[in-house]
Design a protein around this motif. Structure first.
Motif, PDB file in Angstrom:
ATOM      1  N   GLY A  65      36.488  36.236  36.545  1.00  0.00           N
ATOM      2  CA  GLY A  65      36.791  37.660  36.402  1.00  0.00           C
ATOM      3  C   GLY A  65      35.783  38.405  35.565  1.00  0.00           C
ATOM      4  O   GLY A  65      34.715  37.910  35.224  1.00  0.00           O
ATOM      5  N   GLY A  66      36.146  39.591  35.200  1.00  0.00           N
ATOM      6  CA  GLY A  66      35.263  40.454  34.442  1.00  0.00           C
ATOM      7  C   GLY A  66      35.205  41.824  35.093  1.00  0.00           C
ATOM      8  O   GLY A  66      35.240  41.955  36.323  1.00  0.00           O
ATOM      9  N   ALA A  67      35.138  42.844  34.247  1.00  0.00           N
ATOM     10  CA  ALA A  67      35.143  44.217  34.767  1.00  0.00           C
ATOM     11  C   ALA A  67      33.913  44.511  35.621  1.00  0.00           C
ATOM     12  O   ALA A  67      33.952  45.387  36.494  1.00  0.00           O
ATOM     13  CB  ALA A  67      35.223  45.208  33.612  1.00  0.00           C
ATOM     14  N   ALA A  68      32.814  43.786  35.404  1.00  0.00           N
ATOM     15  CA  ALA A  68      31.596  44.046  36.173  1.00  0.00           C
ATOM     16  C   ALA A  68      31.805  43.797  37.659  1.00  0.00           C
ATOM     17  O   ALA A  68      31.187  44.458  38.506  1.00  0.00           O
ATOM     18  CB  ALA A  68      30.454  43.181  35.652  1.00  0.00           C
ATOM     19  N   SER A  69      32.688  42.866  38.014  1.00  0.00           N
ATOM     20  CA  SER A  69      32.911  42.553  39.425  1.00  0.00           C
ATOM     21  C   SER A  69      33.499  43.756  40.165  1.00  0.00           C
ATOM     22  O   SER A  69      33.226  43.945  41.356  1.00  0.00           O
ATOM     23  CB  SER A  69      33.839  41.351  39.550  1.00  0.00           C
ATOM     24  N   ASN A  70      34.309  44.567  39.489  1.00  0.00           N
ATOM     25  CA  ASN A  70      34.870  45.755  40.142  1.00  0.00           C
ATOM     26  C   ASN A  70      33.775  46.749  40.517  1.00  0.00           C
ATOM     27  O   ASN A  70      33.788  47.324  41.611  1.00  0.00           O
ATOM     28  CB  ASN A  70      35.885  46.425  39.224  1.00  0.00           C
ATOM     29  N   ALA A  71      32.813  46.942  39.607  1.00  0.00           N
ATOM     30  CA  ALA A  71      31.709  47.868  39.883  1.00  0.00           C
ATOM     31  C   ALA A  71      30.840  47.354  41.032  1.00  0.00           C
ATOM     32  O   ALA A  71      30.449  48.128  41.922  1.00  0.00           O
ATOM     33  CB  ALA A  71      30.868  48.061  38.626  1.00  0.00           C
ATOM     34  N   TYR A  72      30.544  46.044  41.042  1.00  0.00           N
ATOM     35  CA  TYR A  72      29.723  45.487  42.115  1.00  0.00           C
ATOM     36  C   TYR A  72      30.455  45.574  43.461  1.00  0.00           C
ATOM     37  O   TYR A  72      29.831  45.816  44.497  1.00  0.00           O
ATOM     38  CB  TYR A  72      29.351  44.043  41.814  1.00  0.00           C
ATOM     39  N   SER A  73      31.765  45.352  43.452  1.00  0.00           N
ATOM     40  CA  SER A  73      32.535  45.466  44.700  1.00  0.00           C
ATOM     41  C   SER A  73      32.474  46.883  45.240  1.00  0.00           C
ATOM     42  O   SER A  73      32.361  47.094  46.457  1.00  0.00           O
ATOM     43  CB  SER A  73      33.989  45.052  44.456  1.00  0.00           C
TER      44      SER A  73
END
Length: 499
Positions: free
Chosen positions: A238-246
């Motif tokens: 997880g990690g908030a960065a994955s939301n931005a990349y998605s």
């Protein structure tokens, strides 16, 4: 059934053999009647550039004099300061002092060697273990005692290092609060109503990634501490960065947010579970004990902020919006601190990476294989291409912030400083393929999609031109209808114009 007489003879022979071996050992090891006892407790810990004196009590009952010298297995981590060879008078009880200086954080072992005049003939009697010693005329009388003394060299944390560690902890907590504030529970409920995609992602995150990191640590023959650090990172999804990349790669943002929240909550149980099982296998040959209580405390301290963010979102929606808006400048400030204060306070990490290039390789392999196999698992689960992209991104991106805090706070020195090197190496390499994919995706949208849009606009313009021309000729509209099958083929596509 075996013959009792035969069993009795075998037992008698074993007893006689054991007695003979015991007498031989007593004659060899006890002939010098040398006894060495360390006053310090080992493993012994010292700081870098620090000099410590290690005291050993010597008891030697024979009349002949002995020489004793200390040597270190790896002088990269520590070295003997001053004269390493000392004399012991025959028939005396005394002590010797060995000065050891810390050089660089890590672990090494010290051994003592004995030189007794007239003992060169005992080179092959099994009295002393001599690994790594080449027999020469000068060394023919030196024999290494079997006892090894573990020495660990730790880094002296300065003020900047403590500040940086505190900033990382604060940032991870603030990021988790922000993640809770921007989470729409209704969206998560909608995603969980079709659980195949999130379950596929959970399998990839909590089963696939730990196995990949474990296999890479074994394949590259990592030392136990670095292997544990790499494995802990593989267990931290997880990690908030994955939301931005998605979002940037046209993935399913709702699925990404759902997976991130679920993985963060499940990490409280899954990370200790993996570390308790495979983690023990990773560090089975070291004296380091996994501090599970510290790990649970650290994880609880990092996951509680998510609940606080959800509560703020529920009760104070306007405050939640301000927190989400304010997280961007906070992230920018943090990145500036990481690339200035963080690098300066942790320059030792680059020395460790330089000396162990396999750490850099592992830092790239773990996320890259996560992207590939996460996408394959999603494809096997018959997910849409949008979900495949999302699950691949969520699988490959690890929450290195949680892994670093967990390792830094939980493990004893010097392992806490050494174990965070693989997560940091992974955080360096993870964005590279994602940035390349974003550039390719944006190029495709701006070039090919733009061309398709222009062609579509041209087609619309042409159709509008035909409409105007028909209006000028008095044709209001055209009706298309299929005639009955009894009609001739030429009349099947009959066109009626209304004038």
């Amino acid at each position: 059934m075996a013959c009792p007489v035969k069993l009795l003879i075998i037992f008698f022979l074993e007893v006689v053999t054991s007695v003979i071996c015991t007498l031989q050992n007593a004659s060899t090891t006890g002939s010098s009647k040398l006894s060495i006892t360390a006053r310090e407790e080992f493993p012994y810990s010292i700081f870098e550039k620090e000099v410590k004196s290690l005291l050993f009590d010597i008891s030697q009952n024979e009349s002949e004099n002995l020489q004793i010298r200390a040597s270190l297995l790896d002088t990269k981590y520590a070295e003997i300061d001053g004269n390493a060879t000392q004399s012991v008078m025959g028939g005396s009880r005394t002590n010797i002092s060995v000065k050891v200086k810390g050089v660089f954080l890590g672990r090494t072992w010290m051994s003592l060697q004995v030189n007794k005049a007239g003992q060169s003939g005992r080179a092959d009697d099994g009295q002393y273990d001599k690994p790594g010693l080449e027999r020469s005329e000068e060394q023919s009388e030196w024999y290494e005692l079997p006892e090894k003394y573990a020495i660990s060299v730790r880094r002296k944390d300065g003020v900047l290092s403590h500040i940086f560690t505190g900033l990382v902890i604060v940032l991870v907590c603030v990021a988790n609060v922000a993640m809770g504030c921007k989470t729409e529970l209704q969206v998560i409920k909608d995603v969980l109503r079709r659980p195949i995609a999130p379950l596929t992602g959970m399998f990839s995150q909590f089963v696939l990634m730990p196995m990949i990191s474990f296999a890479i640590a074994k394949m590259l023959n990592f030392d136990p501490v670095n292997a544990f650090g790499l494995f802990a990172m593989g267990c931290s999804p997880g990690g908030a960065a994955s939301n931005a990349y998605s979002y940037l790669l046209a993935g399913d943002v709702s699925l990404s947010v759902t997976m991130t929240l679920c993985s963060t909550v499940l990490a409280l149980g899954m990370i200790p579970l993996w570390l308790f099982t495979f983690g023990e296998m990773v560090i089975y040959d070291t004296d380091v004990k996994i501090p599970y209580e510290n790990i649970l405390t650290s994880l609880a301290g990092l996951i509680i902020p998510v609940g606080i963010g959800l509560l703020i979102k529920w009760k104070l929606s306007r405050v939640a919006e301000k927190i989400v808006w304010g997280i961007r400048p906070i992230m920018i400030i943090f990145l500036i601190l990481v690339f200035t204060l963080g690098i300066y306070a942790n320059l030792y990490i680059f020395d460790l990476m330089r000396d162990k290039p396999e750490i850099l390789l592992a830092g790239a392999l773990v996320p890259y294989l996560g992207f590939i196999f996460g996408g394959i698992v999603a494809f096997i689960a018959r997910q849409s291409w949008k979900n495949i992209r999302t699950i691949a991104i969520e699988t490959g991106i690890q929450n290195t912030g949680i892994a670093i805090v967990l390792l830094k706070v939980s493990l004893p020195p010097p392992d806490n400083d050494i174990s965070i090197v693989p997560p940091i190496a992974s955080s360096i390499f993870t964005p590279i393929p994602l940035v390349i994919a974003i550039i390719a995706h944006e190029t495709y949208l701006r070039c090919f999609k733009k061309k398709e849009k222009e062609e579509l606009q041209l087609s619309d313009t042409t159709e509008n031109g035909h409409s105007e021309e028909m209006k000028e000729n008095g044709v209001k509209q055209i009706h298309y209808h299929q005639l009955d099958g009894s009609d001739s083929g030429d009349e099947k596509n009959h066109v009626q114009a209304v004038v």
